[in-house]
Write a protein that holds these residues in place. Structure first.
Motif, PDB file in Angstrom:
ATOM      1  N   ARG B  81      27.117  -7.163  36.623  1.00  0.00           N
ATOM      2  CA  ARG B  81      27.639  -7.563  35.312  1.00  0.00           C
ATOM      3  C   ARG B  81      29.043  -7.012  35.084  1.00  0.00           C
ATOM      4  O   ARG B  81      29.446  -6.833  33.942  1.00  0.00           O
ATOM      5  CB  ARG B  81      26.715  -7.017  34.210  1.00  0.00           C
ATOM      6  N   ARG B  86      27.948  -3.640  27.620  1.00  0.00           N
ATOM      7  CA  ARG B  86      26.551  -3.184  27.717  1.00  0.00           C
ATOM      8  C   ARG B  86      26.007  -3.169  26.303  1.00  0.00           C
ATOM      9  O   ARG B  86      26.452  -2.408  25.463  1.00  0.00           O
ATOM     10  CB  ARG B  86      26.482  -1.770  28.290  1.00  0.00           C
ATOM     11  N   GLU B  88      22.412  -3.437  25.647  1.00  0.00           N
ATOM     12  CA  GLU B  88      20.999  -3.074  25.498  1.00  0.00           C
ATOM     13  C   GLU B  88      20.639  -1.655  25.935  1.00  0.00           C
ATOM     14  O   GLU B  88      19.509  -1.255  25.782  1.00  0.00           O
ATOM     15  CB  GLU B  88      20.108  -4.040  26.297  1.00  0.00           C
ATOM     16  N   GLY B  89      21.564  -0.903  26.532  1.00  0.00           N
ATOM     17  CA  GLY B  89      21.187   0.442  26.955  1.00  0.00           C
ATOM     18  C   GLY B  89      21.757   0.767  28.315  1.00  0.00           C
ATOM     19  O   GLY B  89      22.676   0.113  28.790  1.00  0.00           O
ATOM     20  N   GLU B  90      21.180   1.797  28.944  1.00  0.00           N
ATOM     21  CA  GLU B  90      21.697   2.239  30.239  1.00  0.00           C
ATOM     22  C   GLU B  90      21.307   1.232  31.317  1.00  0.00           C
ATOM     23  O   GLU B  90      20.186   0.736  31.341  1.00  0.00           O
ATOM     24  CB  GLU B  90      21.131   3.624  30.581  1.00  0.00           C
ATOM     25  N   CYS B  91      22.259   0.956  32.211  1.00  0.00           N
ATOM     26  CA  CYS B  91      22.026  -0.056  33.242  1.00  0.00           C
ATOM     27  C   CYS B  91      21.635   0.616  34.558  1.00  0.00           C
ATOM     28  O   CYS B  91      22.343   1.493  35.054  1.00  0.00           O
ATOM     29  CB  CYS B  91      23.290  -0.895  33.419  1.00  0.00           C
ATOM     30  N   LEU B  92      20.500   0.200  35.110  1.00  0.00           N
ATOM     31  CA  LEU B  92      20.019   0.789  36.377  1.00  0.00           C
ATOM     32  C   LEU B  92      21.043   0.603  37.493  1.00  0.00           C
ATOM     33  O   LEU B  92      21.241   1.495  38.317  1.00  0.00           O
ATOM     34  CB  LEU B  92      18.695   0.136  36.786  1.00  0.00           C
ATOM     35  N   PHE B  93      21.685  -0.561  37.519  1.00  0.00           N
ATOM     36  CA  PHE B  93      22.647  -0.843  38.602  1.00  0.00           C
ATOM     37  C   PHE B  93      23.883   0.050  38.467  1.00  0.00           C
ATOM     38  O   PHE B  93      24.350   0.618  39.442  1.00  0.00           O
ATOM     39  CB  PHE B  93      23.042  -2.318  38.587  1.00  0.00           C
ATOM     40  N   LEU B  95      24.070   2.941  36.852  1.00  0.00           N
ATOM     41  CA  LEU B  95      23.702   4.340  37.075  1.00  0.00           C
ATOM     42  C   LEU B  95      23.593   4.640  38.571  1.00  0.00           C
ATOM     43  O   LEU B  95      24.033   5.682  39.026  1.00  0.00           O
ATOM     44  CB  LEU B  95      22.385   4.678  36.370  1.00  0.00           C
ATOM     45  N   SER B  96      23.027   3.723  39.321  1.00  0.00           N
ATOM     46  CA  SER B  96      22.858   3.978  40.757  1.00  0.00           C
ATOM     47  C   SER B  96      24.236   4.018  41.439  1.00  0.00           C
ATOM     48  O   SER B  96      24.464   4.747  42.392  1.00  0.00           O
ATOM     49  CB  SER B  96      21.947   2.946  41.400  1.00  0.00           C
TER      50      SER B  96
END
Ligand SMILES: [Zn+2]
Lengths: 379, 100
Positions: B81, B86, B88-93, B95-96
């Motif tokens: 993205r 952002r 809706e919140g913290e993004c897993l992608f 963060l990784s």
């Protein structure tokens, strides 16, 4: 074309395929159900070009199917479904005249419905020499229930609205993520291909279609045959065939999202944790992100939530086992509740890497079913 | 007064208002997209001129710090993205990517 059948049998067939009838379309033929009569069977098909469902009914004593004259017709699904459902008698006779007009008789009621030439109905995708595996229906249903809810509803990234099916040696893995949580589950499967080329094949199926598939899967050990081409997939169970288009694109590498290790692990009864979070969410529900906190302190687990306008709640949850560092983490209660419901009953393991890192929920026994959740940062 | 034609006029007006509403929605979406793109280009420009000042090639360390800042300001830095808001919140992608 002319046949007779018991009303519950045809109502059932029409109901099964009707989920694939097009709702919004400029092609009237797609809003219909194709009926095809051979000397032995009645086949009903609906296909909106994305999803297709076909059901074959072989004549037997229970359905009372009597084939009087072979042929085919497309009947308008909306009217045909309702007419069939409300017919007064136990037996239905359907008779198609030359001008595509269907006469439906039952008891003393007689309907006439305008049909469409069957030749206009689109062809279902062809699965010649496609790769296939078999899975018990109940297990496939569990795989879908454990993952499908985590797929995205937003069309921004089409691949994330899908569910990734991956075929490893004698196993099938389903993965879904909307970027905020991820659900993945693996189960062993039998390779039914004539050429065993399953290794490292994958397909992205539309999440919405997979949820429709779930509705028609019987809850038993009956085997479902899965077949895939580069553009479509086919699920066959009993006399029902379920076709869906695949989502074009590359699914992101989700394996790197899953933390390889953890600094804190808490083991707790799934129901206890679920119910405590469910209660804490009562206070959080109107707030942004449904934020609930979880604190791991010494041997205790405390679930809490507060809202300046509403009030607050705090509850201690008994743990089976705890290892590693203490911490306080916040998350969207809805995501954790959905993840917990996707896990089997019993003891679950919560594996964390500090307050700002995604955390894992899985069964304490096996990580076949893994749920990953991103935290809400406490600022 | 011809009631029938009055009714037709109102129905036509209703249809036009409906169309305008759809158009407005599309324009609103366009504004969001332009804001996102503008933000992305600003960041990119800032990053490039900073690394130019630092002399030589864009340094990975500086780049990472910038990306982290962009993420903290509420934008995706993941390939899924990149540059979009952002919401809706913290993004897993993301963060990784930051954790790597
Ligand atoms: Zn992101």
């Amino acid at each position: 074309m002319r046949f007779q059948i018991r009303q519950p049998a045809i109502a059932d067939v029409v109901q099964t395929v009707s989920k694939a009838v097009a709702v919004r379309t400029t092609k009237p033929v797609l809003t219909g159900i194709l009926l095809e009569l051979t000397p032995q069977s009645l086949t009903a098909t609906a296909y909106d070009l994305e999803l297709g469902i076909q059901h074959v009914l072989n004549a037997d004593d229970e359905n009372g199917l009597e084939i009087l004259e072979v042929g085919s017709i497309v009947l308008p699904a909306r009217y045909f479904t309702d007419v069939i459902r409300k017919l007064p008698g136990d037996t239905v006779s359907v008779d198609i005249q030359n001008n595509y007009m269907a006469t439906i008789r039952s008891g003393s009621a007689e309907f006439h419905l305008h049909g469409i030439d069957a030749a206009e109905f689109p062809q279902l995708p062809v699965f010649r020499q496609a790769h296939s595996v078999q899975l018990p229906s109940r297990l496939l249903g569990e795989l879908i229930r454990s993952t499908a809810f985590a797929a995205s509803n937003l069309p921004v990234r089409p691949v994330l609205t899908g569910i990734l099916f991956e075929f490893e040696a004698a196993a099938v893995r389903l993965t879904a993520t909307d970027g905020l949580r991820l659900a993945t589950r693996v189960a062993s499967a039998e390779d039914a291909s004539e050429t065993p080329e399953w290794t490292s094949r994958s397909a992205i199926l539309p999440g919405k279609s997979v949820l429709e598939l779930l509705k028609i899967l019987p809850d038993g050990e009956q085997l479902v045959t899965l077949q895939f081409t580069d553009t479509h997939s086919l699920f066959q169970v009993g006399d029902t065939s379920f076709y869906t288009r695949l989502i074009d694109g590359v699914y992101p590498d989700t394996k790197r999202l899953i933390p390889p290790s953890y600094r804190t692990e808490v083991r707790v009864q799934r129901e206890l944790l679920h119910d405590a979070i469910d209660r804490a969410a009562l206070i959080a529900r109107d707030r942004e992100n449904h934020m609930v906190r979880l604190e791991v302190r010494a041997e205790d687990l405390v679930v809490s939530s507060s809202s300046p306008e509403v009030g607050n709640v705090s509850e201690q949850v008994g743990v089976e086992h705890k290892s590693g560092d203490d911490l306080l983490i916040a998350f969207n209660a809805r995501y954790v509740l959905e993840a917990l419901r996707a896990l089997p009953a019993g003891v679950v393991a919560v594996r964390l890497n500090g307050p700002n890192q995604p955390f894992v929920l899985t069964s304490a026994e096996t990580d076949d079913n893994l749920q990953l959740i991103s935290p809400v940062l406490i600022r | 007064m011809d009631k029938q034609s009055l009714f037709v006029q109102v129905a036509n007006l209703e249809e036009r208002i409906g169309e305008l509403y759809v158009e407005l929605g599309a324009l609103k979406q366009k504004i969001v997209e332009l804001l996102e793109e503008n933000q992305r280009l600003l960041r990119e420009n800032e990053f490039l001129s900073e690394s130019l000042k630092a002399g030589g090639n864009p340094d990975i360390g500086v780049g990472m710090g910038n990306l982290k800042r962009i993420y903290d300001e509420g934008f995706h830095i993941c390939s899924m993205r990149y540059g979009s808001l952002r919401t809706e919140g913290e993004c897993l992608f993301c963060l990784s990517f930051i954790n790597r």
